[in-house]
Motif scaffolding. Structure first.
Motif, mmCIF file in Angstrom:
data_model
loop_
_atom_site.group_PDB
_atom_site.id
_atom_site.type_symbol
_atom_site.label_atom_id
_atom_site.label_comp_id
_atom_site.label_asym_id
_atom_site.label_seq_id
_atom_site.Cartn_x
_atom_site.Cartn_y
_atom_site.Cartn_z
ATOM 1 N N UNK A 72 0.845 -1.183 0.000
ATOM 2 C CA UNK A 72 0.000 0.000 0.000
ATOM 3 C C UNK A 72 0.883 1.237 0.000
ATOM 4 N N UNK A 73 0.363 2.309 -0.596
ATOM 5 C CA UNK A 73 1.109 3.557 -0.617
ATOM 6 C C UNK A 73 1.090 4.190 0.766
ATOM 7 N N UNK A 74 2.217 4.751 1.139
ATOM 8 C CA UNK A 74 2.308 5.404 2.434
ATOM 9 C C UNK A 74 1.820 6.843 2.316
ATOM 10 N N UNK A 75 1.177 7.306 3.362
ATOM 11 C CA UNK A 75 0.731 8.689 3.393
ATOM 12 C C UNK A 75 1.936 9.583 3.652
ATOM 13 N N UNK A 76 2.060 10.627 2.842
ATOM 14 C CA UNK A 76 3.183 11.542 3.027
ATOM 15 C C UNK A 76 2.750 12.844 3.671
ATOM 16 N N UNK A 77 1.517 13.278 3.461
ATOM 17 C CA UNK A 77 1.042 14.554 3.973
ATOM 18 C C UNK A 77 0.240 14.336 5.245
ATOM 19 N N UNK A 78 0.930 13.945 6.290
ATOM 20 C CA UNK A 78 0.260 13.651 7.551
ATOM 21 C C UNK A 78 0.150 14.890 8.414
ATOM 22 N N UNK A 79 0.994 15.875 8.187
ATOM 23 C CA UNK A 79 1.024 17.067 9.028
ATOM 24 C C UNK A 79 -0.278 17.826 9.063
ATOM 25 N N UNK A 80 -0.995 17.927 7.941
ATOM 26 C CA UNK A 80 -2.254 18.670 7.913
ATOM 27 C C UNK A 80 -3.347 17.977 8.722
ATOM 28 N N UNK A 81 -3.302 16.673 8.769
ATOM 29 C CA UNK A 81 -4.320 15.948 9.527
ATOM 30 C C UNK A 81 -4.131 16.095 11.033
ATOM 31 N N UNK A 82 -2.901 16.378 11.448
ATOM 32 C CA UNK A 82 -2.621 16.437 12.881
ATOM 33 C C UNK A 82 -2.697 17.845 13.464
ATOM 34 N N UNK A 83 -3.024 18.829 12.639
ATOM 35 C CA UNK A 83 -3.132 20.186 13.172
ATOM 36 C C UNK A 83 -4.281 20.248 14.168
ATOM 37 N N UNK A 84 -3.986 20.787 15.328
ATOM 38 C CA UNK A 84 -4.969 20.849 16.404
ATOM 39 C C UNK A 84 -5.442 22.285 16.545
ATOM 40 N N UNK A 85 -6.721 22.442 16.622
ATOM 41 C CA UNK A 85 -7.312 23.749 16.828
ATOM 42 C C UNK A 85 -7.032 24.193 18.254
ATOM 43 N N UNK A 86 -6.758 25.448 18.416
ATOM 44 C CA UNK A 86 -6.481 25.978 19.753
ATOM 45 C C UNK A 86 -7.726 25.831 20.623
ATOM 46 N N UNK A 87 -7.512 25.528 21.881
ATOM 47 C CA UNK A 87 -8.620 25.302 22.801
ATOM 48 C C UNK A 87 -9.216 26.644 23.213
ATOM 49 N N UNK A 88 -10.504 26.747 23.062
ATOM 50 C CA UNK A 88 -11.218 27.955 23.461
ATOM 51 C C UNK A 88 -12.319 27.547 24.444
ATOM 52 N N UNK A 89 -12.179 27.891 25.720
ATOM 53 C CA UNK A 89 -13.174 27.476 26.701
ATOM 54 C C UNK A 89 -14.528 28.165 26.511
ATOM 55 N N UNK A 90 -14.558 29.253 25.798
ATOM 56 C CA UNK A 90 -15.837 29.949 25.593
ATOM 57 C C UNK A 90 -16.757 29.181 24.645
ATOM 58 N N UNK A 91 -16.194 28.292 23.836
ATOM 59 C CA UNK A 91 -17.026 27.479 22.937
ATOM 60 C C UNK A 91 -17.905 26.493 23.707
ATOM 61 N N UNK A 92 -17.541 26.179 24.957
ATOM 62 C CA UNK A 92 -18.269 25.182 25.727
ATOM 63 C C UNK A 92 -19.250 25.776 26.724
ATOM 64 N N UNK A 93 -19.411 27.092 26.671
ATOM 65 C CA UNK A 93 -20.391 27.727 27.549
ATOM 66 C C UNK A 93 -21.776 27.602 26.922
ATOM 67 N N UNK A 94 -22.779 27.575 27.771
ATOM 68 C CA UNK A 94 -24.160 27.456 27.282
ATOM 69 C C UNK A 94 -24.626 28.704 26.642
#
Length: 115
Positions: free
Chosen positions: A93-115
């Motif tokens: 099988x072909x190996x994935x070369x562009x793995x970096x874009x999949x691992x980008x993590x969005x910065x945590x924003x605690x205000x997104x979890x407020x009601x």
């Protein structure tokens, strides 16, 4: 008749008659119920699975510590669908070369979890 033969006949008569015969049943069932009687015991590993070409498995004792042993597949007797499946499994099988874009993590924003 000799005295030895008379003694043998008397002993057989006391056991139940001359027609009484003793025999051991040396078949596969004996090996399952009792231990394997050998003078030299070979080291075997009991938890080895042997996979037949049709996919069925059997637990065996094997002299090398292995978990699974696959028997060879007979190409002469196989259908075209089986050959295509085997060829697809054997190709790399072909190996994935562009793995970096999949691992980008969005910065945590605690205000997104407020009601």
């Amino acid at each position: 008749m000799s005295t030895i033969a008379k003694n043998i006949l008397q002993r057989c008569a006391s056991l139940g008659g001359p027609g009484l015969q003793f025999s051991r049943s040396l078949n596969a069932n004996r090996a399952v119920v009792t231990k394997i009687g050998r003078t030299i015991y070979e080291r075997t590993y009991p938890d080895t699975l042997m996979v037949k070409p049709d996919g069925s498995t059997i637990r065996i004792r094997y002299h090398i510590p292995r978990q699974i042993i696959k028997l060879p597949f007979d190409i002469q007797e196989s259908s075209m669908a089986d050959l295509k499946r085997i060829k697809a499994l054997r190709t790399q099988r072909e190996k994935k070369t562009d793995v970096g874009e999949d691992l980008k993590v969005k910065a945590f924003d605690p205000l997104d979890y407020l009601n």
